[in-house]
Motif scaffolding. Structure first.
Motif, mmCIF file in Angstrom:
data_model
loop_
_atom_site.group_PDB
_atom_site.id
_atom_site.type_symbol
_atom_site.label_atom_id
_atom_site.label_comp_id
_atom_site.label_asym_id
_atom_site.label_seq_id
_atom_site.Cartn_x
_atom_site.Cartn_y
_atom_site.Cartn_z
ATOM 1 N N TRP A 174 1.742 1.277 -3.847
ATOM 2 C CA TRP A 174 0.548 1.372 -4.702
ATOM 3 C C TRP A 174 -0.669 1.662 -3.822
ATOM 4 O O TRP A 174 -1.523 0.773 -3.602
ATOM 5 C CB TRP A 174 0.340 0.075 -5.485
ATOM 6 C CG TRP A 174 1.426 -0.233 -6.464
ATOM 7 C CD1 TRP A 174 1.559 0.249 -7.730
ATOM 8 C CD2 TRP A 174 2.532 -1.135 -6.275
ATOM 9 N NE1 TRP A 174 2.679 -0.273 -8.338
ATOM 10 C CE2 TRP A 174 3.307 -1.135 -7.471
ATOM 11 C CE3 TRP A 174 2.967 -1.941 -5.224
ATOM 12 C CZ2 TRP A 174 4.459 -1.898 -7.631
ATOM 13 C CZ3 TRP A 174 4.115 -2.690 -5.376
ATOM 14 C CH2 TRP A 174 4.844 -2.672 -6.564
ATOM 15 N N PRO A 175 -0.793 2.873 -3.304
ATOM 16 C CA PRO A 175 -1.903 3.173 -2.377
ATOM 17 C C PRO A 175 -3.279 3.037 -3.018
ATOM 18 O O PRO A 175 -4.272 2.814 -2.312
ATOM 19 C CB PRO A 175 -1.623 4.631 -1.969
ATOM 20 C CG PRO A 175 -0.753 5.195 -3.058
ATOM 21 C CD PRO A 175 0.079 4.047 -3.533
ATOM 22 N N GLN A 176 -3.355 3.151 -4.343
ATOM 23 C CA GLN A 176 -4.649 3.099 -5.018
ATOM 24 C C GLN A 176 -5.299 1.720 -4.936
ATOM 25 O O GLN A 176 -6.507 1.579 -5.181
ATOM 26 C CB GLN A 176 -4.495 3.512 -6.498
ATOM 27 C CG GLN A 176 -3.789 2.491 -7.393
ATOM 28 C CD GLN A 176 -2.274 2.530 -7.310
ATOM 29 O OE1 GLN A 176 -1.716 3.223 -6.467
ATOM 30 N NE2 GLN A 176 -1.612 1.800 -8.197
ATOM 31 N N VAL A 177 -4.495 0.695 -4.593
ATOM 32 C CA VAL A 177 -5.043 -0.660 -4.577
ATOM 33 C C VAL A 177 -5.788 -0.962 -3.275
ATOM 34 O O VAL A 177 -6.501 -1.959 -3.167
ATOM 35 C CB VAL A 177 -3.906 -1.702 -4.800
ATOM 36 C CG1 VAL A 177 -3.111 -1.945 -3.514
ATOM 37 C CG2 VAL A 177 -4.475 -3.012 -5.323
ATOM 38 N N ARG A 178 -5.651 -0.095 -2.275
ATOM 39 C CA ARG A 178 -6.275 -0.368 -0.976
ATOM 40 C C ARG A 178 -7.802 -0.499 -1.090
ATOM 41 O O ARG A 178 -8.403 -1.410 -0.516
ATOM 42 C CB ARG A 178 -5.922 0.745 0.017
ATOM 43 C CG ARG A 178 -6.404 0.465 1.445
ATOM 44 C CD ARG A 178 -6.109 1.642 2.358
ATOM 45 N NE ARG A 178 -4.681 1.830 2.522
ATOM 46 C CZ ARG A 178 -3.944 1.193 3.436
ATOM 47 N NH1 ARG A 178 -4.529 0.298 4.232
ATOM 48 N NH2 ARG A 178 -2.655 1.443 3.536
ATOM 49 N N MET A 179 -8.419 0.431 -1.826
ATOM 50 C CA MET A 179 -9.868 0.389 -1.964
ATOM 51 C C MET A 179 -10.316 -0.882 -2.687
ATOM 52 O O MET A 179 -11.340 -1.496 -2.333
ATOM 53 C CB MET A 179 -10.378 1.619 -2.713
ATOM 54 C CG MET A 179 -11.906 1.700 -2.732
ATOM 55 S SD MET A 179 -12.554 3.102 -3.649
ATOM 56 C CE MET A 179 -12.278 2.530 -5.337
ATOM 57 N N ALA A 180 -9.563 -1.291 -3.715
ATOM 58 C CA ALA A 180 -9.914 -2.496 -4.464
ATOM 59 C C ALA A 180 -9.885 -3.717 -3.557
ATOM 60 O O ALA A 180 -10.764 -4.587 -3.634
ATOM 61 C CB ALA A 180 -8.964 -2.678 -5.643
ATOM 62 N N GLN A 190 -7.778 -4.748 -10.935
ATOM 63 C CA GLN A 190 -6.881 -3.731 -10.391
ATOM 64 C C GLN A 190 -5.809 -4.367 -9.508
ATOM 65 O O GLN A 190 -4.625 -4.022 -9.596
ATOM 66 C CB GLN A 190 -7.681 -2.697 -9.602
ATOM 67 C CG GLN A 190 -8.592 -1.831 -10.449
ATOM 68 C CD GLN A 190 -9.410 -0.862 -9.606
ATOM 69 O OE1 GLN A 190 -9.173 -0.699 -8.418
ATOM 70 N NE2 GLN A 190 -10.391 -0.227 -10.235
ATOM 71 N N VAL A 192 -1.520 -4.789 -10.056
ATOM 72 C CA VAL A 192 -0.502 -4.430 -9.059
ATOM 73 C C VAL A 192 0.388 -5.629 -8.753
ATOM 74 O O VAL A 192 1.602 -5.498 -8.587
ATOM 75 C CB VAL A 192 -1.163 -3.889 -7.771
ATOM 76 C CG1 VAL A 192 -0.124 -3.719 -6.660
ATOM 77 C CG2 VAL A 192 -1.854 -2.558 -8.053
ATOM 78 N N PHE A 230 0.816 -1.212 0.000
ATOM 79 C CA PHE A 230 0.000 0.000 0.000
ATOM 80 C C PHE A 230 0.852 1.266 0.000
ATOM 81 O O PHE A 230 0.383 2.324 -0.427
ATOM 82 C CB PHE A 230 -0.940 0.000 1.205
ATOM 83 C CG PHE A 230 -1.911 -1.150 1.216
ATOM 84 C CD1 PHE A 230 -2.742 -1.369 0.130
ATOM 85 C CD2 PHE A 230 -1.990 -2.003 2.302
ATOM 86 C CE1 PHE A 230 -3.646 -2.435 0.127
ATOM 87 C CE2 PHE A 230 -2.882 -3.058 2.317
ATOM 88 C CZ PHE A 230 -3.711 -3.278 1.227
#
Length: 251
Positions: free
Chosen positions: A145-151, A171, A175, A142
Motif C-alpha cells: 500500500w504505497p499510498q499510505v506512506r504520505m499519510a 487513511q 490500510v 509500503f
C-alpha cells in the motif's frame, strides 16, 4: 482425415491396453512409438522403441533425488485425514531440505497459488498508533500500500491539534483493516485443507460452463496435481517433480 484419426486412436488404444495388462512392470521395451505416413500411399508404418525420458536436474544433492523425469511424481496420499496447507509446506521442506516459495496448480502460468511465502511474510507486518496518534508502520506495508506512506509522514509532522490529522489517520486505519483482513484470509487458507484451498483459488468465480467443468473434474477425481517453487538455504532454485496429492471428498 478420418482414416488417419482412426489409425492413431487405434494405436494409442493398443498402448493403453498394455497398461491395463500391467506390462509397464516388464520395462519400456513392451511399448512402442509409431510413425505413419499415409501420404506415401504405401500403407506402411514403422514402430520403434520410445526414447528414454529426458532426465531433469533438481539442483539437490544426495541423499535427496538429483534428477527426475516427466513421468516421476511426488505422491502424497491423505485418504483418511487431509493435510492442511501448512502441513504440506512443512512436509515438502522437511523431505527435500528446501524452503517453499509457492505451491500452485501444476502447469498453471497465472499468478495464483494455494500458498505463497510472500503472503506469509505479511503476518509479520503491523500498524500501530502511539498515545499521540503517531503511526508506526512495518516497511513491508509500503510495498503493498504505497499510498499510505504520505499519510504516515503527515501524522508524524502535524501537531496533535491539527484538524487535518483525522484525514490522514483515517487513511492509515483503512490500510490497517485491509492488512488484518489479508492476514485472516491467509491463516484461514494456511491452516485449512489442501483440497479446499485448491478449490477456493482455482474454481472460476463466474457461473457457467467453466465453473461447471471445474466442478465435474474436481468432484470426479480423488487427486490434484501441484507444482512447487522452492530454493535451498543458499538461495539456489530447486526443481521438484509434480506433486500428486490424493484425498477423499467429504460429504
Amino acid at each position: 482425415l478420418a482414416t488417419t484419426t482412426a489409425m492413431v486412436c487405434g494405436l494409442v488404444d493398443i498402448e493403453f491396453c498394455k497398461l491395463v495388462m500391467g506390462l509397464q512392470s516388464q520395462g519400456s521395451e513392451k511399448f512402442l512409438n509409431s510413425n505413419i505416413n499415409l501420404a506415401a500411399g504405401s500403407g506402411n508404418f514403422t514402430t520403434f522403441a520410445p526414447d528414454p525420458p529426458v532426465p531433469i536436474s533438481t539442483g539437490l544433492e544426495a541423499p535427496h533425488p538429483e534428477t527426475f523425469t516427466s513421468w516421476d511424481k511426488i505422491e502424497i496420499s491423505r485418504k483418511t485425514k487431509e493435510m492442511s496447507v501448512e502441513e504440506l509446506v512443512n512436509y515438502i521442506e522437511k523431505s527435500f531440505g528446501v524452503t517453499v516459495d509457492r505451491i500452485f496448480l501444476h502447469g498453471d502460468t497465472e499468478d495464483k497459488a494455494i500458498y505463497n511465502a510472500l503472503d506469509k511474510k505479511k503476518l509479520e507486518w503491523d500498524i500501530t498508533f502511539d498515545e499521540n496518534g503517531k503511526a508506526t508502520v512495518s516497511d513491508g506495508v509500503f510495498t503493498q500500500w504505497p499510498q499510505v506512506r504520505m499519510a504516515v509522514q503527515m501524522l508524524g509532522r502535524l501537531p496533535p491539534t491539527s484538524g487535518q490529522r483525522i484525514v490522514f489517520k483515517t487513511q492509515v486505519e483503512k490500510v490497517k483493516v485491509s492488512l488484518d483482513q489479508t492476514k485472516d484470509s491467509f491463516m484461514k487458507r494456511f491452516t485449512g485443507d489442501v483440497s479446499r484451498a485448491y478449490r477456493e483459488v482455482y474454481r472460476p468465480s463466474e457461473e457457467g460452463e467453466k465453473q461447471d467443468y471445474f466442478d465435474s473434474v474436481f468432484t470426479g477425481r480423488d487427486y490434484i496435481t501441484l507444482g512447487v517453487d522452492c530454493h535451498t538455504g543458499s538461495k539456489d532454485d530447486i526443481t521438484l517433480p509434480c506433486v500428486k496429492y490424493l484425498f477423499s471428498h467429504k460429504n
